[in-house]
Design a protein around this motif. Structure first.
Motif, short mmCIF file in Angstrom:
data_model
loop_
_atom_site.label_atom_id
_atom_site.label_comp_id
_atom_site.label_asym_id
_atom_site.label_seq_id
_atom_site.Cartn_x
_atom_site.Cartn_y
_atom_site.Cartn_z
N GLU A 28 0.94 -1.19 0.17
CA GLU A 28 0.13 0.27 0.08
C GLU A 28 0.66 1.21 -0.01
N SER A 29 1.86 1.25 0.92
CA SER A 29 2.77 2.54 0.71
C SER A 29 3.55 2.75 -0.47
N VAL A 30 3.88 1.49 -1.22
CA VAL A 30 4.37 1.79 -2.38
C VAL A 30 3.60 2.15 -3.41
N CYS A 83 -0.15 2.96 -13.45
CA CYS A 83 0.20 2.72 -12.05
C CYS A 83 0.30 1.26 -12.06
N ARG A 84 -0.09 0.14 -13.06
CA ARG A 84 0.25 -1.18 -12.97
C ARG A 84 1.60 -1.32 -13.45
N VAL A 85 1.82 -0.55 -14.57
CA VAL A 85 3.29 -0.66 -14.99
C VAL A 85 4.34 -0.29 -14.17
N ILE A 86 4.27 0.75 -13.63
CA ILE A 86 5.21 1.19 -12.53
C ILE A 86 5.31 0.41 -11.24
N MET A 87 4.09 -0.19 -10.78
CA MET A 87 4.00 -1.26 -9.81
C MET A 87 4.86 -2.44 -10.10
N ARG A 88 4.57 -2.97 -11.32
CA ARG A 88 5.07 -4.25 -11.86
C ARG A 88 6.70 -4.00 -11.78
N GLY A 94 9.92 -8.23 -5.53
CA GLY A 94 9.25 -8.30 -4.44
C GLY A 94 9.00 -7.20 -3.53
N VAL A 95 7.69 -7.14 -2.89
CA VAL A 95 7.80 -5.83 -1.76
C VAL A 95 8.13 -6.62 -0.57
N PRO A 96 8.51 -5.50 0.42
CA PRO A 96 8.42 -6.08 2.00
C PRO A 96 7.39 -6.68 2.52
N VAL A 97 7.70 -7.82 3.29
CA VAL A 97 6.74 -8.42 4.06
C VAL A 97 6.44 -7.75 5.23
N LYS A 98 5.18 -7.65 5.62
CA LYS A 98 4.89 -6.83 7.12
C LYS A 98 5.53 -7.68 8.20
N HIS A 125 -1.59 -10.01 -10.17
CA HIS A 125 -0.88 -9.26 -9.16
C HIS A 125 -0.84 -10.17 -7.80
N ALA A 126 -1.71 -10.64 -7.30
CA ALA A 126 -1.64 -11.72 -6.17
C ALA A 126 -0.74 -12.59 -6.35
N GLN A 127 -0.86 -13.43 -7.42
CA GLN A 127 -0.05 -14.61 -7.69
C GLN A 127 1.62 -13.96 -7.78
N HIS A 128 1.66 -13.08 -8.63
CA HIS A 128 3.12 -12.40 -8.68
C HIS A 128 3.75 -12.10 -7.11
N HIS A 129 2.89 -11.20 -6.66
CA HIS A 129 3.55 -10.71 -5.29
C HIS A 129 3.83 -11.82 -4.16
N LEU A 130 2.79 -12.65 -4.14
CA LEU A 130 3.04 -13.86 -3.14
C LEU A 130 4.24 -14.74 -3.24
N SER A 131 4.11 -15.01 -4.73
CA SER A 131 5.43 -16.00 -5.25
C SER A 131 6.63 -15.14 -5.25
N ALA A 132 6.83 -13.93 -5.27
CA ALA A 132 7.86 -13.24 -5.44
C ALA A 132 8.60 -13.33 -3.87
N VAL A 133 7.77 -13.26 -2.90
CA VAL A 133 8.32 -13.42 -1.53
C VAL A 133 8.31 -14.60 -0.77
N GLY A 134 7.99 -15.59 -1.77
CA GLY A 134 7.93 -16.88 -1.19
C GLY A 134 6.96 -17.49 -0.26
N LEU A 135 5.75 -16.84 -0.40
CA LEU A 135 4.67 -17.23 0.44
C LEU A 135 3.48 -17.93 -0.28
N LEU A 136 3.38 -17.86 -1.35
CA LEU A 136 2.42 -18.40 -2.16
C LEU A 136 2.09 -19.80 -1.67
N ASP A 137 3.24 -20.90 -1.56
CA ASP A 137 2.87 -22.03 -1.31
C ASP A 137 2.24 -22.36 0.18
N LEU A 138 2.31 -21.37 0.77
CA LEU A 138 1.82 -21.33 2.30
C LEU A 138 0.32 -21.36 2.41
#
Length: 229
Positions: A28-30, A83-88, A94-98, A125-138
């Motif tokens: 959200e901050s990004v 917004c989506r292009v810049i966010m990608r 990956g973005v920081p995990v809280k 968006h969801a699949q990319h971000h969760l996968s990038a930080v290694g959380l998707l499979d959890l």
């Protein structure tokens, strides 16, 4: 306003359903920075009030809010694409995990407690971000805007997540950072905790009887009190 961890309303649960943006991931901050930049580029002045109204909202709701704020001349399709292009670009690695989120989600998996995501974001968006930080499979399942007819604040995303987990909604713990998300989880009949990110709890949120905790670290401690030092 100081918000202390409130464990009084944390009842037993058999599954946990997480919001994603602002709850698990510090997106959200990004995205806020990007929204202000793109609006300026397009010749519109984004304000804190308008931005706050967008937090936790679906694509359709955000479109409506921006048209209400700036009129029909606002080029939403162009704004959304930029917004989506810049966010990608900015979240490629990956973005920081809280704080505390990874540890809590990992312990849920270790304990055999099913976990899901219910997000207003689209599936890529969801699949990319969760996968990038290694959380998707959890997570057992990820419910996105693409999976439901009615997005948050309607309870459908949370009800669908519970259905996929095979758990009654009343047995689920829901974690949210936005007013929109809290309304959705509460309407689904779930035990709901707000972990504020960019927006704090309002009188309405307090009136719902929702617990408010300062971080996922506090949620983790409340869920598994043996971890207290």
């Amino acid at each position: 306003m100081t918000m202390l961890a409130d464990t009084r309303h944390l009842s037993p649960f058999t599954a946990v359903i997480f919001d994603m943006d602002g709850t698990i991931l510090d997106t959200e901050s990004v995205f806020k920075t990007i929204v202000f930049e793109v609006c300026t580029e397009l010749g519109f002045e984004m304000t804190e009030d308008v931005h706050r109204s967008m937090i936790g909202s679906s694509h359709e709701t955000t479109n409506r809010l921006l048209l209400e704020a700036y009129g029909v001349a606002f080029p939403y399709a162009l704004f959304d694409e930029k917004c989506r292009v810049i966010m990608r670009e900015r979240s490629h690695d990956g973005v920081p995990v809280k704080a505390g989120a990874r540890e809590f989600i990992t312990e849920l998996r270790d304990r055999g407690i099913p976990a899901a995501v219910a997000t207003s974001s689209r599936n890529p968006h969801a699949q990319h971000h969760l996968s990038a930080v290694g959380l998707l499979d959890l997570f057992e399942t990820v419910v996105t805007r693409d999976d439901v007819t009615f997005p948050k604040p309607h309870p459908e995303p949370y009800l669908l997540a519970a259905q996929r987990l095979g758990v009654e909604p009343t047995q689920c713990l829901a974690l949210e950072d936005s007013h929109t998300g809290v309304r959705a989880a509460h309407a689904a009949g779930m035990q709901t905790i707000m972990v504020p990110d960019l927006v704090g709890p309002s009188d309405e949120i307090h009136a719902l009887g929702v617990s408010v905790m300062t971080s996922m670290v506090d949620v983790h401690l409340a869920a598994f009190p043996r971890l207290r030092r």
